[in-house]
Design an enzyme around this catalytic site. Sequence first.
Site, short mmCIF file in Angstrom:
data_model
loop_
_atom_site.label_atom_id
_atom_site.label_comp_id
_atom_site.label_asym_id
_atom_site.label_seq_id
_atom_site.Cartn_x
_atom_site.Cartn_y
_atom_site.Cartn_z
N ASN A 32 -89.09 -39.63 -38.63
CA ASN A 32 -88.40 -40.73 -37.94
C ASN A 32 -87.91 -40.08 -36.68
O ASN A 32 -88.00 -40.72 -35.52
CB ASN A 32 -87.11 -40.92 -38.81
CG ASN A 32 -87.46 -41.89 -39.97
OD1 ASN A 32 -88.56 -42.50 -39.97
ND2 ASN A 32 -86.35 -41.72 -41.03
N VAL A 33 -87.36 -38.95 -36.58
CA VAL A 33 -86.83 -38.32 -35.05
C VAL A 33 -88.09 -38.06 -34.40
O VAL A 33 -88.23 -38.32 -33.27
CB VAL A 33 -86.01 -37.13 -35.57
CG1 VAL A 33 -85.73 -36.75 -33.97
CG2 VAL A 33 -84.89 -37.52 -36.38
N VAL B 210 -87.11 -34.70 -14.32
CA VAL B 210 -87.54 -33.29 -14.54
C VAL B 210 -88.17 -32.79 -13.27
O VAL B 210 -87.97 -31.66 -12.77
CB VAL B 210 -88.81 -33.02 -15.46
CG1 VAL B 210 -89.14 -31.76 -15.70
CG2 VAL B 210 -88.05 -33.72 -16.71
N ARG C 251 -97.30 -31.63 -41.60
CA ARG C 251 -98.36 -31.31 -42.58
C ARG C 251 -99.24 -32.20 -43.42
O ARG C 251 -100.18 -31.54 -44.00
CB ARG C 251 -96.96 -31.21 -44.16
CG ARG C 251 -96.03 -30.09 -43.84
CD ARG C 251 -95.16 -30.19 -45.16
NE ARG C 251 -94.26 -31.40 -45.18
CZ ARG C 251 -93.44 -31.69 -46.23
NH1 ARG C 251 -93.33 -30.90 -47.27
NH2 ARG C 251 -92.72 -32.75 -46.25
N ARG C 252 -99.36 -33.21 -43.04
CA ARG C 252 -100.33 -34.32 -43.38
C ARG C 252 -100.74 -35.04 -42.10
O ARG C 252 -100.34 -36.12 -41.76
CB ARG C 252 -99.79 -35.25 -44.46
CG ARG C 252 -99.42 -34.57 -45.67
CD ARG C 252 -98.90 -35.42 -46.90
NE ARG C 252 -98.08 -36.49 -46.48
CZ ARG C 252 -96.73 -36.26 -46.74
NH1 ARG C 252 -96.44 -34.95 -47.23
NH2 ARG C 252 -95.78 -36.84 -46.13
N LYS D 20 -79.56 -28.20 -37.63
CA LYS D 20 -78.35 -28.04 -38.00
C LYS D 20 -78.27 -26.79 -39.01
O LYS D 20 -77.44 -25.80 -39.16
CB LYS D 20 -77.45 -29.07 -38.48
CG LYS D 20 -77.94 -29.80 -39.60
CD LYS D 20 -77.06 -31.28 -39.57
CE LYS D 20 -77.71 -32.01 -40.56
NZ LYS D 20 -78.89 -32.84 -40.15
N GLU E 189 -78.39 -29.94 -28.74
CA GLU E 189 -77.51 -31.21 -28.87
C GLU E 189 -77.60 -32.22 -30.00
O GLU E 189 -76.74 -32.58 -30.44
CB GLU E 189 -77.68 -31.92 -27.27
CG GLU E 189 -76.50 -33.08 -27.31
CD GLU E 189 -75.24 -32.54 -27.16
OE1 GLU E 189 -74.26 -32.92 -27.98
OE2 GLU E 189 -74.89 -31.95 -26.08
N VAL F 58 -75.70 -31.82 -33.85
CA VAL F 58 -74.61 -32.43 -34.42
C VAL F 58 -74.37 -33.72 -33.63
O VAL F 58 -74.41 -34.05 -32.53
CB VAL F 58 -73.26 -31.31 -34.02
CG1 VAL F 58 -71.98 -32.02 -34.37
CG2 VAL F 58 -73.38 -30.30 -34.52
N LYS G 151 -72.54 -28.34 -39.43
CA LYS G 151 -72.05 -29.11 -38.15
C LYS G 151 -70.91 -28.48 -37.73
O LYS G 151 -70.45 -28.11 -36.64
CB LYS G 151 -71.98 -30.47 -38.20
CG LYS G 151 -73.37 -31.05 -38.51
CD LYS G 151 -73.01 -32.55 -38.50
CE LYS G 151 -74.51 -33.14 -38.76
NZ LYS G 151 -74.28 -34.76 -39.08
#
Length: 429
Positions: free
Chosen positions: A10-11, A30, A42-43, A103, A127, A130, A203
């Site tokens: 998801n992230v 930047v 992995r897949r 974390k 960042e 947490v 955290k």
Amino acid sequence: MRVALLGCGNVGAEVVRLMHEQAADLAARVGAPLELAGVAVRRPGRDRGPLPVDPALFTTDALSLIKADDVDIVVEVVGGIEPARGWLVEALRSGKSVVTANKALLAEDGGSLHDAAVEGGVDLYYEAAVAGAIPLLRPLRESLHGDRITRVTGIVNGTTNYILSAMDATGAGFGDALDQATELGYAEPDPTADVEGFDAAAKAAILASLAFHTRVGAADVYREGITEVSAANVASAKEMGCTIKLLCIATRGPGADGTEAVTVRVHPAMIPRSHPLASVGDAFNAVFVEAEAAGQLMFYGRGAGGAPTASAVLGDVVAVARNRLAGTRAASESTYAHLPIRPMGEVLTRYHISLDVADRAGVLAAVAGVFARHDVSIATVRQSGRADEAVLVIVTHVAPDAALAATVEELRGLDVVRSIASVLRVEGG
């Protein structure tokens, strides 16, 4: 600037999407374009939907991707201790800046990562580890460096906060509220890390390390979860004008012997409804920071989810990319204080204790005698009864946690005490 991405759940998928959608803005911020050098998964053949990435960039060989000469920044959103630790140490030692949301690894062995970053002369940013998108760690690490932080109190786990908020709003029991959180996607199929406090403890260790310039690991954090919080506890808290939250509490200060030390703990606690954290509902996070010069500061927002976490990850990517272009790096880990960790037994707190007792003369005197023997002062007593049974609800004044725990243990063996219905700490009063 070439970016290697480890993980595309998801992230990770949100990181890819934002890098694509905001490419022009990110390049302007930047000073150079951000290019995806590869994505370790992995897949590789798994259906990830309409993701704006060349399928040829997917690989199962994370280590080779990390070692590639043209990679500048490694972003890790896999989670867990191994193999993530080995990957990140290799990346840092070989001169690649690292951005991670891990974390658990930072709390377990953040020291190894920081040491490797110094060895490689590169940045380690985290960042997103947490409180998701809430800008919290950088203010602790940079903005408040001219101040002395004395206390950090926070709600840092959205799943448990949703459960406790639902119990408070509806009167539901823990099991029903957990089922609701699972149906809505706030709780994982195995919610152990959340409801037993492991996630919040990791955290808390990170927050304490940054706030107090001392290495604090997960093993240093006293931890209790919320599985024993009942609907009756929540109702009793309401009668006191309180609500129950799973809090992470980190403090710095002198103990009884005058020696300065750090305490870090995670546990459910009653807090007054007037406290700023009491109104934090649903799956939101909030952290309350107290500093000597700045006073009280509140950080609030969504603490989890793909998009909020990816936002924090990309903020770190921009920061480390700027540093690489400028030929510099951020300040290394600050651990100059080297403060000892005070055990939970020495922490000063208050207890809310509910006792099922026999309803006869002398009961209150017997119970009060136990408190007196352990030098624990009683603040309030409330009694309700039916037939030959009664319920005593006692709230103590502040006392060392060891004395309070010993009091509860002796109460268990008292003839007039049939059972101890609940024990909760009281904070924020």
